[in-house]
Design a protein around this motif. Structure first.
Motif, mmCIF file in Angstrom:
data_model
loop_
_atom_site.group_PDB
_atom_site.id
_atom_site.type_symbol
_atom_site.label_atom_id
_atom_site.label_comp_id
_atom_site.label_asym_id
_atom_site.label_seq_id
_atom_site.Cartn_x
_atom_site.Cartn_y
_atom_site.Cartn_z
ATOM 1 N N THR A 4 0.757 -1.125 0.059
ATOM 2 C CA THR A 4 0.029 -0.030 0.015
ATOM 3 C C THR A 4 0.847 1.487 0.034
ATOM 4 O OG1 THR A 4 0.038 -0.113 2.479
ATOM 5 C CG2 THR A 4 -1.801 -1.167 1.326
ATOM 6 N N THR A 5 0.527 2.284 -0.756
ATOM 7 C CA THR A 5 1.310 3.514 -0.859
ATOM 8 C C THR A 5 0.574 4.752 -0.242
ATOM 9 O OG1 THR A 5 0.541 3.547 -3.393
ATOM 10 C CG2 THR A 5 2.872 2.512 -2.612
ATOM 11 N N GLU A 6 0.907 5.783 -0.059
ATOM 12 C CA GLU A 6 0.267 6.999 0.261
ATOM 13 C C GLU A 6 -0.503 7.541 -0.990
ATOM 14 O OE1 GLU A 6 1.235 11.239 2.180
ATOM 15 O OE2 GLU A 6 2.905 9.711 1.816
ATOM 16 N N SER A 7 -1.636 7.747 -0.836
ATOM 17 C CA SER A 7 -2.531 8.428 -1.879
ATOM 18 C C SER A 7 -2.572 9.904 -1.640
ATOM 19 C CB SER A 7 -4.135 7.888 -1.748
ATOM 20 O OG SER A 7 -4.603 8.026 -0.817
ATOM 21 N N TRP A 73 3.200 -2.175 11.330
ATOM 22 C CA TRP A 73 3.402 -0.982 10.066
ATOM 23 C C TRP A 73 4.705 -1.105 9.415
ATOM 24 C CZ3 TRP A 73 -0.855 1.222 7.903
ATOM 25 C CH2 TRP A 73 -2.110 1.357 8.461
ATOM 26 N N ILE A 122 4.107 1.139 3.801
ATOM 27 C CA ILE A 122 4.527 2.206 2.791
ATOM 28 C C ILE A 122 5.792 2.347 2.499
ATOM 29 C CG2 ILE A 122 2.476 3.601 4.341
ATOM 30 C CD1 ILE A 122 4.729 5.250 5.506
ATOM 31 N N GLN A 145 5.596 10.644 8.445
ATOM 32 C CA GLN A 145 4.654 9.892 7.694
ATOM 33 C C GLN A 145 3.205 9.876 8.514
ATOM 34 O OE1 GLN A 145 5.418 8.883 4.709
ATOM 35 N NE2 GLN A 145 7.182 9.880 5.142
ATOM 36 N N ARG A 148 1.488 12.962 7.585
ATOM 37 C CA ARG A 148 0.950 12.924 6.382
ATOM 38 C C ARG A 148 -0.338 11.963 6.234
ATOM 39 N NH1 ARG A 148 6.391 11.910 2.662
ATOM 40 N NH2 ARG A 148 7.048 14.189 2.595
ATOM 41 N N SER A 149 -0.630 11.346 7.283
ATOM 42 C CA SER A 149 -1.634 10.359 7.502
ATOM 43 C C SER A 149 -1.381 8.945 6.729
ATOM 44 C CB SER A 149 -3.075 10.831 7.149
ATOM 45 O OG SER A 149 -3.527 11.918 7.688
ATOM 46 N N ALA A 150 -0.282 8.820 6.657
ATOM 47 C CA ALA A 150 0.295 7.641 5.802
ATOM 48 C C ALA A 150 0.163 6.456 7.044
ATOM 49 C CB ALA A 150 1.692 7.528 5.362
#
Length: 756
Positions: A4-7, A73, A122, A145, A148-150
């Protein structure tokens, strides 16, 4: 497994996030200690069973926090992960197999810890780790991170474990350390709801180095995983003294060095207290290919890794009330900064909290609210006695124990309600903010010290910094009495003075200029002599030449630094003693207030027990209130012109609270004394000796406490109510002198202090 990556966020979300971020408070407060995964622990030929100092391993549960279901995570840091082997999906898949497989099942003996849960991964490619990274680099990355809400906020998911997987080619600044787990203190001040919410949590994290083999990555990760679950804060499951050869904390992964393969993934053994042995739950399997050239490591052969020795430096800080404030980190490297995250997700997991902290909060609440107990009891006694009159004497007497019981219960309830406010953050927010600001500057100074200069002085500063960081997250009596802040200011000053020995010359020169400016017009003892020595040291630091002066010559940079440190100590000690004086005065007044109220309550109870008329009780209360009101007006008049620029640790507030008590009692006592003189005929004692004096008849107290018969009592109460202001003048002068001394060495707008 897909990564999953940061959108990208929507514009509205970005705007809100920017607003919330502006309300975050950066706080470099890390755990005060750590544990390490050393290269030699992964080496081929490591013993299957623990080698301990006493010959026998024994672990106990110290009652601190455990993560009953750790939420993992993964953070893959750096562009070097692009095209690296093993790949990010391979590492992610291996971690999920560890969590889903039988490996963690042996932890159920430790307070029912369950298997962990993989929450996501991430990839961070907008920055790269330094070739030699510090803990500061890791915590800053995690902070960024979360901002950034990641990643989720640790206060919303307290079982989160943020694990940074390093790319190949980078290493810890301590080359013998290959992995670490720790925590930093997380603050979130961005909740706009009513009532406002201040979130404080410990963010648990780990980092794992990468030598290019999947076996090494998973072995280190598994070590950090089981220790993060059983001992995230350094007060959970730990070995008794003698279990481990290393100093400091001893955890279940530190006495077991063999590794085995489960579900195709190599993991490290950990100690089972129930089995009295190192275990790797599950059936052995063959390992998947993990080396850069594709060769496989199979079976149960030990994974190889660098065989460098390591020294574990674990230290625990003990607070004045005896509660442990330390936590556990797996490194011997210098501790770095912690930051303040903002993020989202709600996934609550039941965790165990240490009980000593709750007890310390309640004890502090009892102390801080003790002065309210006698007041509540007195109000209840008076109200009940007056309202229930007339009553048989035997029934009226019961008002006293009833009022005392109600006052006691109310005190306990108030103490419980006040307990959350006994943290360092809440007890004195001004002192807390000042310490955090100086701690941030200290962190920057520590980071600026070159690696070759990190000697024992640097280590001393680190230890002071770590102790301060941990203490600021605690609760207890030391904060409500303010003595904890004084202790931390002393620690902070010692750290700054130690750094003068090792920090760059430009920083030492800035320190000298700053102190030279602070000494001007100050009331520090021997200020002139200190100024002269400081000037010589500063000149040497600038020119590296011996100055012509009648004072002893400075002939080396070491001597110049020592002089700067000596002057800094003189200033710091001067300020610390003045702060301590303010705190002593404040605590003395608090004690005086409680004792005075207790004896006043005793006198009231005596009047009720002896069946004093209700009207007399009411009159006494009226005199008391008149005197208290006059005393408050006088006190407020004095506070208008008082110095408010210097933190006085609530001394002014305590004086304000004490004033009505002393003024009210002085008013009642003055009315009684004057009434005795006026109504007893004592004036006849001044007649010539030849005359016959009438007999002396002392009036009844009921006559004095009668608003109709003794109407002059009200103006007399007002007059005597102002008397305590005269008695407190000496204390006011003393505290004003303390404040003036502190202000004389404070930074001034005329010359800004150098930034550290």
């Amino acid at each position: 497994m897909a990564l999953t990556t940061e959108s990208p966020a929507e514009p509205t979300t970005k705007a809100l996030k920017a607003l919330l971020t502006s309300r975050r408070l950066p706080v470099p407060t890390l755990a005060p200690a750590s544990g390490v995964v050393a290269g030699w622990q992964l080496a081929t030929g490591a013993p299957a069973e623990p080698v301990t100092a006493s010959g026998t391993a024994h672990f106990i549960d110290r009652g601190g926090l455990v993560l009953t279901e750790v939420h993992v995570w993964l953070i893959f840091w750096g562009t070097a992960w692009i095209g690296a082997s093993p790949t990010m999906p391979e590492v992610t898949d291996a971690v999920q197999k560890i969590l889903d497989g039988p490996y963690m099942s042996g932890l159920s003996q430790y307070r029912g810890i369950q298997r962990g849960t993989f929450k996501g991964a991430i990839s961070v490619t907008d920055s790269d780790p330094p070739d030699q990274f510090f803990k500061t680099d890791v915590t800053n990355l995690i902070h960024q991170q979360i901002g950034r809400s990641a990643l989720p906020e640790p206060d919303e998911d307290p079982s989160s474990l943020y694990c940074v997987i390093m790319p190949p080619g980078v290493a810890s600044a301590e080359p013998s350390v290959v992995g670490e787990h720790s925590y930093f203190i997380y603050f979130d001040l961005s909740d706009f709801s009513l009532p406002s919410d201040i979130d404080i949590a410990r963010a648990h994290y780990a980092w794992v180095t990468n030598d290019g083999t999947l076996d090494t990555i998973t072995t280190i990760f598994s070590h950090e995983l089981v220790e993060s679950a059983t001992d995230p804060n350094g007060d959970g499951v730990q070995g008794v003294p003698g279990t481990c050869n290393q100093d400091g904390w001893c955890e279940i992964g530190d006495v077991c060095w063999r590794s085995e393969v489960r579900d195709g993934v190599r993991v490290q053994a950990y100690w089972s207290e129930a089995d009295q042995a190192c275990i790797v739950p599950g059936a052995p399997t063959a390992a998947a290919p993990s080396t850069p050239d594709g060769s496989a490591t199979t079976g149960d052969a030990p994974a190889t890794a660098p065989d460098a020795p390591v020294t574990t430096a674990d230290a625990s800080a003990t607070t004045p009330d005896g509660s442990a404030t330390t936590s556990e980190v797996t490194t011997t490297m210098p501790l770095g900064s912690a930051t303040i995250p903002v993020g989202s997700t709600t996934n609550e997991v039941a965790v165990s909290r240490p009980r000593p902290e709750r007890g310390a909060r309640f004890a502090a609440g009892l102390l801080q609210t003790a002065w309210l107990g006698p007041i509540i009891a007195a109000v209840v006694i008076v109200a009940a006695y007056v309202a229930l009159t007339p009553l048989p004497p035997s029934t009226a007497v019961l008002v006293v124990p009833a009022g005392g019981a109600i006052g006691l219960v109310a005190w306990l309830l108030l103490a419980a309600a006040y307990a959350p406010m006994t943290r360092a953050l809440s007890a004195s927010s001004t002192s807390y903010a000042d310490l955090l600001e100086r701690l941030t500057r200290l962190e920057a100074r520590l980071a600026s010290v070159p690696l070759p200069s990190r000697t024992s002085a640097y280590t001393e500063a680190l230890r002071h910094r770590d102790f301060i960081a941990a203490e600021l997250q605690t609760s207890g009596i030391r904060w409500v009495t303010a003595v904890g802040y004084i202790a931390l200011w002393n620690r902070l000053h010692r750290a700054e003075e130690a750094l003068i020995e090792v920090e760059p010359r430009t920083q030492v020169l800035a320190d000298a200029l700053y102190d030279e400016w602070r000494m001007q017009d100050s009331t520090v003892d021997h200020a002139t002599e200190l100024m002269a020595n400081l000037e010589l040291a500063r000149q040497y630091l600038v020119t590296a030449q011996v100055a012509d002066s009648p004072a002893p010559a400075i002939r080396s940079e070491t001597e110049a630094r020592a002089v700067v440190a000596k002057v800094r100590y003189a200033i710091d000690d001067f300020r610390d003693k003045r702060r301590a004086g303010l705190v002593r005065a404040r605590n003395t007044l608090m004690t005086t207030m409680f004792i005075t109220e207790f004896f006043a309550l005793a006198l009231l109870s005596l009047a009720v027990v002896t069946h004093a008329p209700a009207s007399a009780i009411v009159a006494a209360i009226v005199f008391y209130l008149v005197g208290a009101l006059v005393g408050l007006f006088n006190r407020l008049g004095q506070e208008v012109g008082a110095e408010t620029m210097v933190e006085d640790f609530s001394l002014a507030g305590v004086r304000l609270l004490l004033t009505p008590t002393l003024s009210g009692l002085a008013a009642v006592g003055g009315v009684v004394l004057t009434g005795m003189l006026a109504m007893s005929g004592l004036v006849t004692l001044t007649q010539p000796s030849g005359g016959s004096a009438p007999p002396l008849n002392l009036p009844a107290l009921a006559d004095i406490f009668d608003l109709n018969k003794f109407r002059i009592g009200l103006p007399l109460a007002a007059l005597f109510g102002s008397a305590p202001a005269l008695l407190s003048r000496r204390l006011q002068q003393l505290t004003d002198q303390y404040k003036d001394d502190l202000k004389s060495t404070d930074p001034s707008s005329a010359a800004p202090a150098p930034k550290h």
